[in-house]
Design an enzyme around this catalytic site. Structure first.
Site, PDB file in Angstrom:
ATOM      1  N   ASP A   8       0.898  -1.218  -0.076  1.00  9.43           N
ATOM      2  CA  ASP A   8      -0.087  -0.080  -0.035  1.00  9.43           C
ATOM      3  C   ASP A   8       0.921   1.193  -0.086  1.00  9.43           C
ATOM      4  O   ASP A   8       1.778   1.250   0.913  1.00  9.43           O
ATOM      5  CB  ASP A   8      -0.944   0.194   1.264  1.00  9.43           C
ATOM      6  N   ASP A 130     -16.202  -3.874   0.457  1.00 11.29           N
ATOM      7  CA  ASP A 130     -15.771  -3.726   2.096  1.00 11.29           C
ATOM      8  C   ASP A 130     -16.981  -3.757   2.734  1.00 11.29           C
ATOM      9  O   ASP A 130     -17.974  -2.929   2.520  1.00 11.29           O
ATOM     10  CB  ASP A 130     -14.987  -2.280   2.178  1.00 11.29           C
TER      11      ASP A 130
END
EC number: 5.3.1.16
Length: 238
Positions: A8, A130
């Site tokens: 990330d 999510d």
């Protein structure tokens, strides 16, 4: 089952956030391409790249590193974060990404999934779902919808999504272990591969995902904090 290390990126650094909060980081390291290279040297067969700047504020500042990793890693790369249009998706596919990951845009406008998959093939299109408390979140986990992951997952599958990247936000980034039941519901109700993410801390967690039939698991914080050894994880997941 594939084990996919997460790289990330935020402000050209490799980071791991707590519960997706950009102000709370477990990890902040320089030189993301070197981090990616390390995971490949330890046996990673695929990499998961996220441009957090693109995801959070829509400004992609990490493209140079992303392109370097795609070009030099020698393994397939899936990329997400700030991919909000057909042209964004095609940009990364043309640069050599194996898959592009769509987020909020695909949930608000599922037709974009059909449009992209019709051009590049559904196997190259992943949609990130999510969820928290059984409902899908959008806009960087800041808004909760009224829909369950299975409800939205079925729509996305019909629109041409090749796989679903599912994050159980209740677990993400807390390093407290996992609840596989929300993921199992997707595996049981959809006919496309499910990639699990969020909260893995042990090889035992990985085996729980393997038992329910997920295609792959993205592992982030636990690798960076040496809670899981990548080689051991890959061996256990075979």
């Amino acid at each position: 089952m594939l084990i996919i290390p997460a790289v990330d990126m935020k402000n050209k650094k490799c980071v791991q956030l707590i519960q997706g909060n950009p102000d709370k980081k477990h990890v902040e390291l320089d030189n993301p391409p070197e981090i990616a290279k390390k995971w490949v040297e330890q046996g990673a067969e695929m990499l998961h790249l996220v441009d957090l700047d693109g995801a959070i504020n829509g400004k992609r500042v990490n493209d140079e590193f992303i392109e370097e990793i795609i070009k030099n890693s020698g393994v397939p790369v899936q990329i997400g974060g700030g991919i909000r249009s057909v042209s964004d998706a095609l940009y990364f596919i043309e640069k050599g990404a194996e898959k592009v990951i769509l987020g909020t845009v695909a949930i608000q406008n599922p037709k974009i999934v059909r449009e992209i998959s019709s051009i590049v093939g559904k196997e190259k299109v992943t949609v990130a779902l999510d969820a928290k408390d059984g409902k899908v979140l959008i806009k960087g986990w800041t808004e909760k919808t009224d829909y369950s992951p299975v409800q939205i997952g079925k729509i996305l599958e019909n629109m041409g999504a090749g796989s679903i990247l599912f994050t159980n936000v209740d677990s993400e980034g807390l390093l407290e272990g996992i609840n596989v039941l929300p993921t199992k519901e997707l595996v049981d109700n959809l006919n496309i591969p499910i990639i699990a993410s969020g909260g893995v801390t042990t090889v035992e967690d990985l085996l729980k995902f393997k038992e329910i039939g997920v295609y792959a698991v993205v592992v982030g914080s636990a690798l960076y904090k040496d809670m899981i050894n990548l080689k051991d994880a890959i061996l256990a997941s075979k």
